[in-house]
Design a protein around this motif. Structure first.
Motif, PDB file in Angstrom:
ATOM      1  N   ALA A  53       3.863   7.718   4.174  1.00  0.00           N
ATOM      2  CA  ALA A  53       3.888   6.499   3.357  1.00  0.00           C
ATOM      3  C   ALA A  53       5.261   5.842   3.414  1.00  0.00           C
ATOM      4  O   ALA A  53       5.372   4.629   3.640  1.00  0.00           O
ATOM      5  CB  ALA A  53       3.503   6.824   1.916  1.00  0.00           C
ATOM      6  N   LEU A  54       6.310   6.619   3.228  1.00  0.00           N
ATOM      7  CA  LEU A  54       7.666   6.071   3.280  1.00  0.00           C
ATOM      8  C   LEU A  54       8.040   5.675   4.698  1.00  0.00           C
ATOM      9  O   LEU A  54       8.706   4.665   4.920  1.00  0.00           O
ATOM     10  CB  LEU A  54       8.660   7.100   2.737  1.00  0.00           C
ATOM     11  CG  LEU A  54       8.537   7.414   1.238  1.00  0.00           C
ATOM     12  CD1 LEU A  54       9.304   8.670   0.889  1.00  0.00           C
ATOM     13  CD2 LEU A  54       9.025   6.238   0.406  1.00  0.00           C
ATOM     14  N   GLY A  55       7.594   6.463   5.674  1.00  0.00           N
ATOM     15  CA  GLY A  55       7.901   6.159   7.066  1.00  0.00           C
ATOM     16  C   GLY A  55       7.260   4.882   7.557  1.00  0.00           C
ATOM     17  O   GLY A  55       7.735   4.277   8.527  1.00  0.00           O
ATOM     18  N   SER A  56       6.194   4.453   6.884  1.00  0.00           N
ATOM     19  CA  SER A  56       5.528   3.222   7.311  1.00  0.00           C
ATOM     20  C   SER A  56       6.296   1.981   6.882  1.00  0.00           C
ATOM     21  O   SER A  56       6.013   0.877   7.354  1.00  0.00           O
ATOM     22  CB  SER A  56       4.108   3.161   6.727  1.00  0.00           C
ATOM     23  OG  SER A  56       4.137   2.963   5.327  1.00  0.00           O
ATOM     24  N   LEU A  57       7.270   2.133   5.990  1.00  0.00           N
ATOM     25  CA  LEU A  57       7.984   0.975   5.457  1.00  0.00           C
ATOM     26  C   LEU A  57       8.983   0.375   6.444  1.00  0.00           C
ATOM     27  O   LEU A  57       9.317  -0.801   6.342  1.00  0.00           O
ATOM     28  CB  LEU A  57       8.727   1.356   4.165  1.00  0.00           C
ATOM     29  CG  LEU A  57       7.837   1.698   2.962  1.00  0.00           C
ATOM     30  CD1 LEU A  57       8.685   2.216   1.814  1.00  0.00           C
ATOM     31  CD2 LEU A  57       7.029   0.475   2.526  1.00  0.00           C
ATOM     32  N   VAL A  58       9.501   1.184   7.353  1.00  0.00           N
ATOM     33  CA  VAL A  58      10.494   0.707   8.314  1.00  0.00           C
ATOM     34  C   VAL A  58      10.078   1.128   9.715  1.00  0.00           C
ATOM     35  O   VAL A  58       9.191   1.960   9.899  1.00  0.00           O
ATOM     36  CB  VAL A  58      11.905   1.259   7.999  1.00  0.00           C
ATOM     37  CG1 VAL A  58      12.381   0.795   6.629  1.00  0.00           C
ATOM     38  CG2 VAL A  58      11.918   2.781   8.050  1.00  0.00           C
ATOM     39  N   ARG A 110       0.840  -1.202   0.000  1.00  0.00           N
ATOM     40  CA  ARG A 110       0.000   0.000   0.000  1.00  0.00           C
ATOM     41  C   ARG A 110       0.877   1.254   0.000  1.00  0.00           C
ATOM     42  O   ARG A 110       0.601   2.227  -0.708  1.00  0.00           O
ATOM     43  CB  ARG A 110      -0.911   0.020   1.222  1.00  0.00           C
ATOM     44  CG  ARG A 110      -2.083  -0.948   1.174  1.00  0.00           C
ATOM     45  CD  ARG A 110      -2.948  -0.747   2.416  1.00  0.00           C
ATOM     46  NE  ARG A 110      -3.997  -1.749   2.510  1.00  0.00           N
ATOM     47  CZ  ARG A 110      -5.196  -1.622   1.956  1.00  0.00           C
ATOM     48  NH1 ARG A 110      -5.479  -0.523   1.263  1.00  0.00           N
ATOM     49  NH2 ARG A 110      -6.109  -2.565   2.098  1.00  0.00           N
ATOM     50  N   ALA A 111       1.921   1.237   0.805  1.00  0.00           N
ATOM     51  CA  ALA A 111       2.819   2.387   0.875  1.00  0.00           C
ATOM     52  C   ALA A 111       3.511   2.623  -0.464  1.00  0.00           C
ATOM     53  O   ALA A 111       3.569   3.760  -0.966  1.00  0.00           O
ATOM     54  CB  ALA A 111       3.844   2.174   1.984  1.00  0.00           C
ATOM     55  N   MET A 112       4.034   1.563  -1.057  1.00  0.00           N
ATOM     56  CA  MET A 112       4.724   1.703  -2.342  1.00  0.00           C
ATOM     57  C   MET A 112       3.766   2.143  -3.439  1.00  0.00           C
ATOM     58  O   MET A 112       4.096   3.012  -4.269  1.00  0.00           O
ATOM     59  CB  MET A 112       5.391   0.382  -2.717  1.00  0.00           C
ATOM     60  CG  MET A 112       6.510  -0.040  -1.779  1.00  0.00           C
ATOM     61  SD  MET A 112       7.797   1.237  -1.611  1.00  0.00           S
ATOM     62  CE  MET A 112       8.345   1.422  -3.304  1.00  0.00           C
ATOM     63  N   LEU A 113       2.560   1.564  -3.443  1.00  0.00           N
ATOM     64  CA  LEU A 113       1.557   1.949  -4.434  1.00  0.00           C
ATOM     65  C   LEU A 113       1.188   3.418  -4.272  1.00  0.00           C
ATOM     66  O   LEU A 113       1.067   4.160  -5.257  1.00  0.00           O
ATOM     67  CB  LEU A 113       0.312   1.070  -4.275  1.00  0.00           C
ATOM     68  CG  LEU A 113      -0.806   1.262  -5.313  1.00  0.00           C
ATOM     69  CD1 LEU A 113      -0.335   0.825  -6.694  1.00  0.00           C
ATOM     70  CD2 LEU A 113      -2.046   0.463  -4.898  1.00  0.00           C
ATOM     71  N   GLY A 114       1.012   3.858  -3.020  1.00  0.00           N
ATOM     72  CA  GLY A 114       0.660   5.245  -2.774  1.00  0.00           C
ATOM     73  C   GLY A 114       1.748   6.204  -3.223  1.00  0.00           C
ATOM     74  O   GLY A 114       1.462   7.257  -3.803  1.00  0.00           O
ATOM     75  N   VAL A 115       3.006   5.867  -2.975  1.00  0.00           N
ATOM     76  CA  VAL A 115       4.119   6.731  -3.382  1.00  0.00           C
ATOM     77  C   VAL A 115       4.181   6.836  -4.901  1.00  0.00           C
ATOM     78  O   VAL A 115       4.324   7.936  -5.467  1.00  0.00           O
ATOM     79  CB  VAL A 115       5.461   6.207  -2.823  1.00  0.00           C
ATOM     80  CG1 VAL A 115       6.634   6.957  -3.449  1.00  0.00           C
ATOM     81  CG2 VAL A 115       5.490   6.350  -1.309  1.00  0.00           C
ATOM     82  N   VAL A 116       4.057   5.706  -5.588  1.00  0.00           N
ATOM     83  CA  VAL A 116       4.093   5.715  -7.059  1.00  0.00           C
ATOM     84  C   VAL A 116       2.919   6.504  -7.621  1.00  0.00           C
ATOM     85  O   VAL A 116       3.085   7.349  -8.511  1.00  0.00           O
ATOM     86  CB  VAL A 116       4.090   4.274  -7.607  1.00  0.00           C
ATOM     87  CG1 VAL A 116       3.920   4.278  -9.127  1.00  0.00           C
ATOM     88  CG2 VAL A 116       5.381   3.558  -7.231  1.00  0.00           C
ATOM     89  N   PHE A 117       1.716   6.245  -7.112  1.00  0.00           N
ATOM     90  CA  PHE A 117       0.544   6.997  -7.558  1.00  0.00           C
ATOM     91  C   PHE A 117       0.698   8.493  -7.250  1.00  0.00           C
ATOM     92  O   PHE A 117       0.352   9.344  -8.070  1.00  0.00           O
ATOM     93  CB  PHE A 117      -0.720   6.459  -6.892  1.00  0.00           C
ATOM     94  CG  PHE A 117      -1.334   5.284  -7.591  1.00  0.00           C
ATOM     95  CD1 PHE A 117      -0.808   4.792  -8.770  1.00  0.00           C
ATOM     96  CD2 PHE A 117      -2.455   4.651  -7.066  1.00  0.00           C
ATOM     97  CE1 PHE A 117      -1.374   3.711  -9.418  1.00  0.00           C
ATOM     98  CE2 PHE A 117      -3.030   3.562  -7.708  1.00  0.00           C
ATOM     99  CZ  PHE A 117      -2.484   3.093  -8.879  1.00  0.00           C
TER     100      PHE A 117
END
Length: 337
Positions: free
Chosen positions: A215-220, A58-65
């Motif tokens: 969004a990026l902060g949720s990855l780690v 979801r985070a990666m999709l949101g960043v790309v979108f």
């Protein structure tokens, strides 16, 4: 009283729906009839999206979108506004020439188009939060979750004093005298600056320091990841620049990101960004031209250092004010408002 789970980096933490416990049903604006994924209790701002709906894609999709919609919508809206402006005030000039002059900020229509194009980042962020992450957009403002207007206005006043004082240093060190001579069309530009520059600056903060950081902060598990990567993207998205200007924009992004993390909201960054943009263009319009600021692609290491020093001083003051006001810096679902 049961001990509250504060492990903000754990995506397994689940926000519970309202129950009979005091405070849980009083979360600001919460409607129990509508579905809502709440952040982990105790989460810092950059990790608000590591809640019950969190999955890495979801985070990666949101960043790309988000980045794709940024490039698409800013271009579409900018060209649409330019087309309308050309039809109204183009005076028979070819559209290509009108567009070139406008986007160089030689005429106010270009500033209107550019600022409104960037302002589309606000609804883009709202849509991404609601659809991709299933989290209500109010969590973009702060951990409370709302915009803390009193703090924002205090930060804007502090930024006005500090950043304008710092601006005088390179002018004083310059070898040429500065003459106050408003450029042609200054008053039209001034109206545009006052009406649209706050939207443009707030939109950039909501997108880069708000949505991208979350969004990026949720990855780690560590909040610093979102701060650093969002600042890097912010600098890269501002185009071709010499090393001093790139580091200047990167440094601004990092300091603004740390402010968001440590104060729990976007208010300080929005206040400083709005003041910086308004004052930069007004001063340019009174002493040189808007086009001169628009066309900047390089700065000296001295100027870059002075500007960053000024923003660092503002950041310290903003942090002190936040502590004085005892602003909440982590999500507390029980307190709600």
């Amino acid at each position: 009283m049961a001990k509250r789970n504060r492990r903000s980096g754990n995506p397994a933490v689940r926000a519970q729906p309202p129950s009979s416990s005091p405070g849980s049903s009083r979360l600001a604006g919460y409607d129990p009839q509508l579905p809502e994924a709440l952040p982990p209790d105790g989460a810092p701002y950059p990790q608000i999206l590591r809640g019950p709906s969190y999955v890495w894609w979801r985070a990666m999709l949101g960043v790309v979108f988000g980045l794709s919609l940024y490039l698409l919508m800013t271009s579409v809206v900018t060209q649409a506004v330019l087309g309308i402006s050309w039809g109204v005030v183009g005076a028979g000039a070819p559209f290509a020439e009108f567009s070139r002059r406008a986007l160089a900020f030689e005429i106010p229509a270009g500033m209107i188009a550019a600022n409104l194009g960037i302002a589309t980042l606000i609804p883009i962020c709202w849509v991404l939060m609601a659809i991709v992450h299933q989290v209500r957009p109010r969590w973009l403002s702060s951990v409370q979750p709302r915009l803390r207007w009193r703090y924002l206005l205090i930060c804007a006043a502090a930024a006005f004093v500090v950043l304008n004082a710092v601006t005088l240093i390179p002018l004083a060190l310059g070898s040429t005298a500065v003459t106050v001579a408003p450029q042609a069309g200054f008053w039209g530009f001034l109206v545009v600056i006052i009406l649209t520059s706050p939207l443009q600056a707030a939109a950039e903060e909501i997108f880069f320091r708000g949505y991208l950081m979350q969004a990026l902060g949720s990855l780690v598990a560590h909040p610093a990841f979102g701060v650093v990567v969002s600042a890097l993207i912010f600098a890269l998205m501002h185009g071709v620049q010499n090393p001093a200007l790139f580091l200047n924009r990167l440094g601004f992004g990092l300091l603004a990101g740390v402010l968001v993390w440590r104060t729990g909201g976007l208010e300080a960054g929005i206040g400083a960004h709005v003041v910086n943009n308004i004052c930069a263009y007004v001063i340019a319009g009174l002493t040189s031209s808007m086009a001169a600021v628009r066309g900047i692609s390089s700065v000296s290491w001295l100027d870059s250092g002075i500007q960053l020093g000024g923003f660092a001083l503002f950041a310290v003051l903003a942090l002190l004010v936040a502590r004085r006001m005892r602003l909440r810096t982590r999500v507390d679902l029980a307190l709600g408002r």
